[in-house]
Design an enzyme around this catalytic site. Structure first.
Site, PDB file in Angstrom:
ATOM      1  N   TRP A 158       2.761   2.508   3.276  1.00  0.00           N
ATOM      2  CA  TRP A 158       2.420   1.312   2.512  1.00  0.00           C
ATOM      3  C   TRP A 158       3.721   0.672   2.061  1.00  0.00           C
ATOM      4  O   TRP A 158       4.619   1.358   1.566  1.00  0.00           O
ATOM      5  CB  TRP A 158       1.557   1.630   1.279  1.00  0.00           C
ATOM      6  CG  TRP A 158       1.403   0.388   0.446  1.00  0.00           C
ATOM      7  CD1 TRP A 158       0.609  -0.682   0.739  1.00  0.00           C
ATOM      8  CD2 TRP A 158       2.100   0.064  -0.760  1.00  0.00           C
ATOM      9  NE1 TRP A 158       0.778  -1.657  -0.220  1.00  0.00           N
ATOM     10  CE2 TRP A 158       1.687  -1.234  -1.148  1.00  0.00           C
ATOM     11  CE3 TRP A 158       3.048   0.722  -1.539  1.00  0.00           C
ATOM     12  CZ2 TRP A 158       2.181  -1.878  -2.291  1.00  0.00           C
ATOM     13  CZ3 TRP A 158       3.544   0.091  -2.685  1.00  0.00           C
ATOM     14  CH2 TRP A 158       3.097  -1.195  -3.050  1.00  0.00           C
ATOM     15  N   GLU A 164      -1.411   1.106   5.600  1.00  0.00           N
ATOM     16  CA  GLU A 164      -2.273   0.642   4.501  1.00  0.00           C
ATOM     17  C   GLU A 164      -2.016  -0.833   4.169  1.00  0.00           C
ATOM     18  O   GLU A 164      -0.909  -1.214   3.808  1.00  0.00           O
ATOM     19  CB  GLU A 164      -2.006   1.509   3.253  1.00  0.00           C
ATOM     20  CG  GLU A 164      -2.815   1.095   2.029  1.00  0.00           C
ATOM     21  CD  GLU A 164      -2.503   1.948   0.801  1.00  0.00           C
ATOM     22  OE1 GLU A 164      -1.572   2.780   0.848  1.00  0.00           O
ATOM     23  OE2 GLU A 164      -3.201   1.772  -0.217  1.00  0.00           O
ATOM     24  N   LYS A 187      -2.863  -4.585   2.096  1.00  0.00           N
ATOM     25  CA  LYS A 187      -3.105  -5.000   0.718  1.00  0.00           C
ATOM     26  C   LYS A 187      -3.277  -6.507   0.690  1.00  0.00           C
ATOM     27  O   LYS A 187      -2.743  -7.212   1.553  1.00  0.00           O
ATOM     28  CB  LYS A 187      -1.919  -4.576  -0.158  1.00  0.00           C
ATOM     29  CG  LYS A 187      -2.178  -4.695  -1.651  1.00  0.00           C
ATOM     30  CD  LYS A 187      -1.162  -3.899  -2.463  1.00  0.00           C
ATOM     31  CE  LYS A 187      -1.441  -4.033  -3.953  1.00  0.00           C
ATOM     32  NZ  LYS A 187      -0.580  -3.187  -4.772  1.00  0.00           N
ATOM     33  N   ASP A 217      -7.678   0.875   1.356  1.00  0.00           N
ATOM     34  CA  ASP A 217      -7.681   1.167  -0.080  1.00  0.00           C
ATOM     35  C   ASP A 217      -8.682   0.196  -0.694  1.00  0.00           C
ATOM     36  O   ASP A 217      -8.528  -1.025  -0.561  1.00  0.00           O
ATOM     37  CB  ASP A 217      -6.261   0.955  -0.633  1.00  0.00           C
ATOM     38  CG  ASP A 217      -6.139   1.231  -2.121  1.00  0.00           C
ATOM     39  OD1 ASP A 217      -6.995   0.743  -2.883  1.00  0.00           O
ATOM     40  OD2 ASP A 217      -5.177   1.900  -2.541  1.00  0.00           O
ATOM     41  N   HIS A 255      -7.720  -2.980  -2.528  1.00  0.00           N
ATOM     42  CA  HIS A 255      -6.817  -3.905  -1.846  1.00  0.00           C
ATOM     43  C   HIS A 255      -7.516  -5.040  -1.121  1.00  0.00           C
ATOM     44  O   HIS A 255      -6.986  -5.584  -0.157  1.00  0.00           O
ATOM     45  CB  HIS A 255      -5.945  -3.139  -0.852  1.00  0.00           C
ATOM     46  CG  HIS A 255      -4.902  -2.293  -1.514  1.00  0.00           C
ATOM     47  ND1 HIS A 255      -3.906  -1.648  -0.832  1.00  0.00           N
ATOM     48  CD2 HIS A 255      -4.686  -2.007  -2.829  1.00  0.00           C
ATOM     49  CE1 HIS A 255      -3.133  -0.988  -1.666  1.00  0.00           C
ATOM     50  NE2 HIS A 255      -3.593  -1.181  -2.886  1.00  0.00           N
ATOM     51  N   HIS A 306      -8.116   5.154   0.773  1.00  0.00           N
ATOM     52  CA  HIS A 306      -7.622   5.418  -0.571  1.00  0.00           C
ATOM     53  C   HIS A 306      -8.765   5.007  -1.471  1.00  0.00           C
ATOM     54  O   HIS A 306      -9.059   3.818  -1.591  1.00  0.00           O
ATOM     55  CB  HIS A 306      -6.375   4.575  -0.901  1.00  0.00           C
ATOM     56  CG  HIS A 306      -5.094   5.268  -0.576  1.00  0.00           C
ATOM     57  ND1 HIS A 306      -3.867   4.716  -0.848  1.00  0.00           N
ATOM     58  CD2 HIS A 306      -4.861   6.496  -0.032  1.00  0.00           C
ATOM     59  CE1 HIS A 306      -2.927   5.576  -0.458  1.00  0.00           C
ATOM     60  NE2 HIS A 306      -3.500   6.651   0.039  1.00  0.00           N
ATOM     61  N   ASP A 336      -5.856  -5.127 -11.434  1.00  0.00           N
ATOM     62  CA  ASP A 336      -5.386  -3.780 -11.121  1.00  0.00           C
ATOM     63  C   ASP A 336      -6.226  -3.144 -10.024  1.00  0.00           C
ATOM     64  O   ASP A 336      -7.451  -3.230 -10.044  1.00  0.00           O
ATOM     65  CB  ASP A 336      -5.428  -2.895 -12.367  1.00  0.00           C
ATOM     66  CG  ASP A 336      -4.932  -1.493 -12.057  1.00  0.00           C
ATOM     67  OD1 ASP A 336      -3.883  -1.373 -11.400  1.00  0.00           O
ATOM     68  OD2 ASP A 336      -5.599  -0.523 -12.440  1.00  0.00           O
ATOM     69  N   ASP A 355      -5.924   0.187  -9.333  1.00  0.00           N
ATOM     70  CA  ASP A 355      -5.736   1.643  -9.436  1.00  0.00           C
ATOM     71  C   ASP A 355      -6.334   2.308 -10.671  1.00  0.00           C
ATOM     72  O   ASP A 355      -5.734   3.227 -11.223  1.00  0.00           O
ATOM     73  CB  ASP A 355      -4.229   1.947  -9.365  1.00  0.00           C
ATOM     74  CG  ASP A 355      -3.603   1.413  -8.085  1.00  0.00           C
ATOM     75  OD1 ASP A 355      -3.979   1.907  -7.018  1.00  0.00           O
ATOM     76  OD2 ASP A 355      -2.762   0.504  -8.171  1.00  0.00           O
ATOM     77  N   ASP A 364      -6.429   7.440  -4.887  1.00  0.00           N
ATOM     78  CA  ASP A 364      -5.231   6.702  -5.291  1.00  0.00           C
ATOM     79  C   ASP A 364      -5.504   5.931  -6.579  1.00  0.00           C
ATOM     80  O   ASP A 364      -6.071   4.851  -6.541  1.00  0.00           O
ATOM     81  CB  ASP A 364      -4.816   5.737  -4.166  1.00  0.00           C
ATOM     82  CG  ASP A 364      -3.550   4.967  -4.525  1.00  0.00           C
ATOM     83  OD1 ASP A 364      -2.878   5.349  -5.499  1.00  0.00           O
ATOM     84  OD2 ASP A 364      -3.243   3.979  -3.840  1.00  0.00           O
TER      85      ASP A 364
END
Ligand code: RNT
Ligand code: ZN
Length: 413
Positions: free
Chosen positions: A179, A220, A222, A253, A256, A280, A288, A290, A320
């Site tokens: 990533w 990965e 995003k 993810d 993302h 992920h 955010d 995460d 993650d």
């Protein structure tokens, strides 16, 4: 009647075998990210977290070195049922003196291999392309400066060799995930140039052929990061096409993508064209990506897709998230347990019957039954599973966290 016996019978009445579900869920490996333990700090002793990601909060007790992080991982593992891998980043190398990232070698991770061997864990790896002076302007593998780009290419190559070492030593395939934070805050003047450079970098990184039994490469994507709002070099289209044409896999993810774009919906599409897909699992909240994983609708839906596509061995599940505002070990355990709960829940769903309702066009019954299923005695099967695995079934696991905070974390001043 005993609670599990009652649950077993309730599920049997709708054609679901709880024993088979418990059996299946215990075998699934979840790759647990080491970086929840220390806010993605690592052991280089360098500067702040960069790359458009942020761990907010300053709850006391964060792990400051390898032995503390390992102790916290042990505590976390004692409270989560099932099989696991530990997912490392390059910045978690254990070295006597600082080693430049492009010179990292397997021996710098030997202590992690010992740790994993002693506990029967697998290991995964990530090159770290952030929190570094040469990533200060937010560009790495797409950098226009050839020297900087080369540094990061060499770092990624070095980490693939570390990953191969993990796979060989532990006899379990290591996932190497790339990533990069690369992008621009404002509308770029050139969108193709950085992507062409990223493509060239990846071609070079992957030119070294590594035994696929030891190492799998994932890329990965995003949509945006903090300070990188207008343009991300490694977008989903970019990596989807790159992976389709090269010998590597996409890593999705679920923090993302655009908020109404769901990874659960992408899983079956990916599985029709790729041998495997990596995840992920995280929780996006506003800007955010995460937050700690909770048992929300999308987590359940992701697990359902994995199970009903018959893809427990084709979807590589990693976690993650990083929350520095609450007890970090507690945050870890919460997310890992929830991932496992979602999988068990999915395994306790009568997918065949529900699919038949869809195919016969009986959407009224499909909706009604799907909603009724939410009230089935899932908790009793979960409790039985935890008990068999020797971990606390209910919220009493948090007492262990409180005790650990008092005895260990609070002494880290
Ligand atoms: C960042 C990516 C990436 C990192 C970790 C630390 O947005 O999700 O996976 O979170 O590598
Ligand atoms: Zn991620």
């Amino acid at each position: 009647m005993e609670r599990y016996a009652y649950a077993k019978e309730s599920y049997a009445n709708i054609g679901v075998d709880t024993e088979a579900a418990i059996n299946a869920v215990s075998g699934v490996r979840i790759s647990v990210h080491c970086w929840q333990g220390d806010d993605v700090s690592g052991f280089e002793g360098g500067g702040a977290l960069s790359g458009g990601i942020a761990a907010t909060g300053n709850y006391p007790g964060k792990a400051r070195c390898a032995s503390e992080l390992m102790a916290d991982i042990d505590k976390m593992l004692s409270l989560v049922p099932g099989k696991h891998k530990i997912n490392l980043h390059a910045i978690y190398a254990i070295t006597d003196k600082p080693v430049p990232r492009d010179e990292l070698r397997p021996e710098h991770f030997a202590a992690w291999v010992e740790f994993a061997k002693e506990r029967g864990l697998g290991l995964d790896i990530n090159p770290t392309l952030f929190s570094h002076p040469l990533a200060a302007d937010g560009l790495t593998l797409s950098h226009p400066d050839e020297k900087i780009r080369r540094f990061w290419i060499n770092h990624c190559k070095a980490m693939r060799r570390v990953g191969e070492f993990f796979g060989r030593e532990l006899q379990e395939t290591c996932v190497n995930n790339i990533w990069i934070p690369d992008g621009y805050k404002d509308t770029p003047a050139d969108r193709m140039g950085p992507r062409r450079r990223l493509k060239d970098s990846l071609d070079e990184i992957f030119s070294e052929k590594i035994d696929r039994r030891c190492l799998i490469d994932t890329v990965e994507s995003k949509v945006f990061g903090i300070g990188v709002e207008s343009y991300t070099v490694g977008s989903h289209e970019f990596y989807l096409n790159y992976a389709a044409k090269n010998d590597c896999l996409c890593l999705l993810d679920n923090g993302h993508f655009h908020p109404t774009e769901l990874v659960s919906d992408k899983i079956p599409s990916m599985l029709l064209f790729f041998d495997k897909v990596a995840l992920h699992v995280t929780r996006g909240v506003r800007w955010d990506s995460d937050h700690v994983v909770i048992l929300d609708d999308e987590l359940r839906e992701i697990a359902k897709e994995i199970v009903r596509c018959g893809a427990l061995d084709r979807v590589i599940i990693g976690l993650d998230y990083f929350d520095a505002s609450i007890n970090r070990v507690g945050a870890w355990v919460t997310g890992v347990r929830n991932m496992r709960k979602a999988l068990l829940c999915a395994l306790l769903t009568p997918h065949k019957q529900l699919k038949a309702l869809q195919d016969s066009g009986d959407f009224s019954r499909l909706l009604a039954i799907s909603e009724e299923l939410k009230l089935f005695p899932f908790a009793d099967v979960w409790a039985e599973f935890c008990e068999r695995q020797g971990v606390p079934a209910g919220a009493e696991w948090f007492d262990e966290i409180e005790k650990y905070e008092k005895d260990v974390l609070s002494l880290r001043k």
